[in-house]
Structure formats: structure tokens, C-alpha cells
Design an enzyme around this catalytic site. Structure first.
Site, short mmCIF file in Angstrom:
data_model
loop_
_atom_site.label_atom_id
_atom_site.label_comp_id
_atom_site.label_asym_id
_atom_site.label_seq_id
_atom_site.Cartn_x
_atom_site.Cartn_y
_atom_site.Cartn_z
N LYS A 9 7.43 -3.50 -14.64
CA LYS A 9 8.64 -4.03 -13.94
C LYS A 9 9.82 -4.14 -14.77
O LYS A 9 9.58 -3.96 -15.98
CB LYS A 9 8.23 -5.51 -13.29
CG LYS A 9 7.23 -5.47 -12.10
CD LYS A 9 6.96 -6.82 -11.56
CE LYS A 9 5.94 -6.74 -10.46
NZ LYS A 9 5.77 -8.16 -9.89
N TYR A 49 8.26 -3.45 -1.03
CA TYR A 49 7.66 -4.70 -0.63
C TYR A 49 7.73 -5.62 0.53
O TYR A 49 7.62 -6.66 0.90
CB TYR A 49 8.33 -5.84 -1.44
CG TYR A 49 7.84 -5.87 -3.05
CD1 TYR A 49 6.63 -6.28 -3.42
CD2 TYR A 49 8.58 -5.57 -4.10
CE1 TYR A 49 5.81 -6.21 -4.80
CE2 TYR A 49 8.15 -5.52 -5.53
CZ TYR A 49 6.71 -5.90 -5.63
OH TYR A 49 6.19 -5.88 -6.80
N ASN A 112 6.70 -11.07 -13.96
CA ASN A 112 5.39 -10.98 -14.27
C ASN A 112 4.89 -9.73 -15.03
O ASN A 112 3.90 -9.49 -14.93
CB ASN A 112 4.41 -11.71 -13.23
CG ASN A 112 4.36 -10.92 -12.06
OD1 ASN A 112 5.28 -9.89 -11.94
ND2 ASN A 112 3.64 -11.20 -11.06
N HIS A 115 2.69 -4.85 -12.00
CA HIS A 115 2.28 -4.80 -10.53
C HIS A 115 1.14 -3.91 -10.44
O HIS A 115 1.25 -2.78 -11.30
CB HIS A 115 3.40 -4.23 -9.75
CG HIS A 115 3.06 -4.11 -8.25
ND1 HIS A 115 2.90 -5.12 -7.39
CD2 HIS A 115 2.56 -2.87 -7.68
CE1 HIS A 115 2.17 -4.64 -6.20
NE2 HIS A 115 2.04 -3.37 -6.28
N GLU A 126 1.39 2.68 -1.49
CA GLU A 126 2.26 2.29 -2.74
C GLU A 126 2.49 3.92 -3.72
O GLU A 126 3.41 4.09 -4.27
CB GLU A 126 1.73 1.23 -3.48
CG GLU A 126 1.76 -0.02 -2.96
CD GLU A 126 1.59 -1.40 -3.59
OE1 GLU A 126 0.77 -0.98 -4.85
OE2 GLU A 126 1.67 -2.36 -3.01
P1 CMP Z 1 3.21 -8.58 -7.59
O1 CMP Z 1 1.84 -8.42 -7.90
O2 CMP Z 1 4.20 -7.44 -7.73
O3 CMP Z 1 3.34 -9.05 -5.87
C1 CMP Z 1 4.54 -9.60 -5.28
C2 CMP Z 1 5.42 -10.13 -6.55
O4 CMP Z 1 6.14 -11.22 -5.71
C3 CMP Z 1 4.61 -10.60 -7.42
O5 CMP Z 1 3.97 -9.85 -8.14
C4 CMP Z 1 5.80 -11.67 -8.02
O6 CMP Z 1 6.71 -10.84 -8.97
C5 CMP Z 1 6.48 -12.04 -7.04
N1 CMP Z 1 6.50 -13.20 -6.74
C6 CMP Z 1 7.55 -14.58 -6.72
N2 CMP Z 1 7.10 -15.65 -6.41
C7 CMP Z 1 5.76 -15.35 -5.82
C8 CMP Z 1 4.67 -16.32 -5.36
N3 CMP Z 1 5.19 -17.64 -5.17
N4 CMP Z 1 3.90 -15.93 -4.92
C9 CMP Z 1 3.18 -14.43 -5.23
N5 CMP Z 1 4.19 -13.54 -5.74
C10 CMP Z 1 5.44 -13.86 -6.23
#
Ligand code: CMP
Length: 138
Positions: A9, A49, A112, A115, A126
Site C-alpha cells: 500500500k 474496495y 497496514n 493487502h 482483484e
Molecule cells: P485490507 O486488508 O486492505 O482490507 C480493507 C482495509 O480497510 C483494511 O485492510 C484496512 O486498510 C482498512 N480499514 C480501516 N479500518 C478498518 C477496520 N475497522 N476494519 C477493517 N479494515 C479497516
């Protein structure tokens, strides 16, 4: 053999840990069969998303994902979806296991670092979002 979509990311790219993530993949036998850098527009991030549309974090997530370049990859291997999710660690870095990418590098539940697709159906959507079949080596 299974395939999954992996993203480093914008926070991971901006912090210069692309190489570290790729090293962890190659060191653990995750075959990279497609890879490129892309800067998503807000609309493209919303499309990627779309399953999270309506959730409280959707606006912020799509702002973040369109804030700078990201690296997208297709990984291939046996049980790759589950194995890559294990290597990433839990979405919330505070709950991620020791030695996972998110435990070591994530700073926030949203930023984070990585992904990964969560199931074969989402992986198919995806991967096709970023790559056509000519861009994936066999
Ligand atoms: P990802 O695995 O890319 O899937 C959805 C993304 O939303 C997640 O990682 C985070 O980057 C973001 N995100 C932000 N807040 C939340 C939350 N409370 N729960 C899950 N995903 C979140």
C-alpha cells in the site's frame, strides 16, 4: 496451484519497505508472477474496495489508497491465499502475530502496509482489476 492479489500500500511504498516485503515473499517461496507500480485515482480505489462501500472507514481508506503509488502483485503457489494472509498478519496490527509484516511495520489499522485477497472469488476479481492475462507469467 492457487493465485492471489497482493498490494504494497502507499504507506509501505512511501516508507521504503517495498524491498523488505518482496524479500519476505521470495524468502518464503511465494512465486511472484506479475508485478507493477500504480497510483490509483480515488474512483479506482473506490472500485477496488467496493465491498466496503458504506462502512465507516470507506472514505478514509479510499483517500489513503489513492494518496500515492502502490505496488500490485500476483502471487502463485499451493494454498497461497491462506499462506500470504498468514505472512501479512491480522488487519489490525495490534492483533497481528509476531514476525508478520503488519506486526513489524504497520502503524495503524488503515495504514497496514499490505493487502491480500481473502478468498478465491475475491482473488479473481482483484487480480483482474489490475492485470490482464498477458501480464501474468505462467
Ligand atoms: P485490507 O486488508 O486492505 O482490507 C480493507 C482495509 O480497510 C483494511 O485492510 C484496512 O486498510 C482498512 N480499514 C480501516 N479500518 C478498518 C477496520 N475497522 N476494519 C477493517 N479494515 C479497516
Amino acid at each position: 496451484m492457487e493465485r492471489t492479489l497482493a498490494i504494497i500500500k502507499p504507506d509501505g511504498v512511501a516508507r521504503g519497505i517495498t524491498g523488505e516485503v518482496v524479500k519476505r515473499l521470495e524468502g518464503k517461496d511465494f512465486r511472484i508472477v506479475a508485478m507493477k507500480m500504480i497510483h490509483l485515482s480515488k474512483k479506482q480505489a473506490e472500485g477496488f474496495y467496493a465491498v466496503h462501500q458504506g462502512k465507516p472507514f470507506f472514505e478514509s481508506l479510499t483517500d489513503f489508497m489513492s494518496s500515492g503509488p502502490a505496488v500490485v502483485m500476483v502471487l502463485e503457489g499451493e494454498d497461497i491465499i491462506a499462506r500470504y494472509r498468514q505472512l501479512m498478519g491480522a488487519t489490525n496490527y495490534k492483533e497481528a502475530a509476531e514476525g508478520t509484516i503488519r506486526k513489524d511495520f504497520a502503524t495503524d489499522i488503515e495504514k497496514n502496509v499490505v493487502h491480500g485477497s481473502d478468498a478465491p472469488e475475491t482473488a479473481a476479481f482483484e487480480m483482474a482489476y489490475f492485470f490482464n492475462h498477458l501480464e501474468i507469467v505462467s
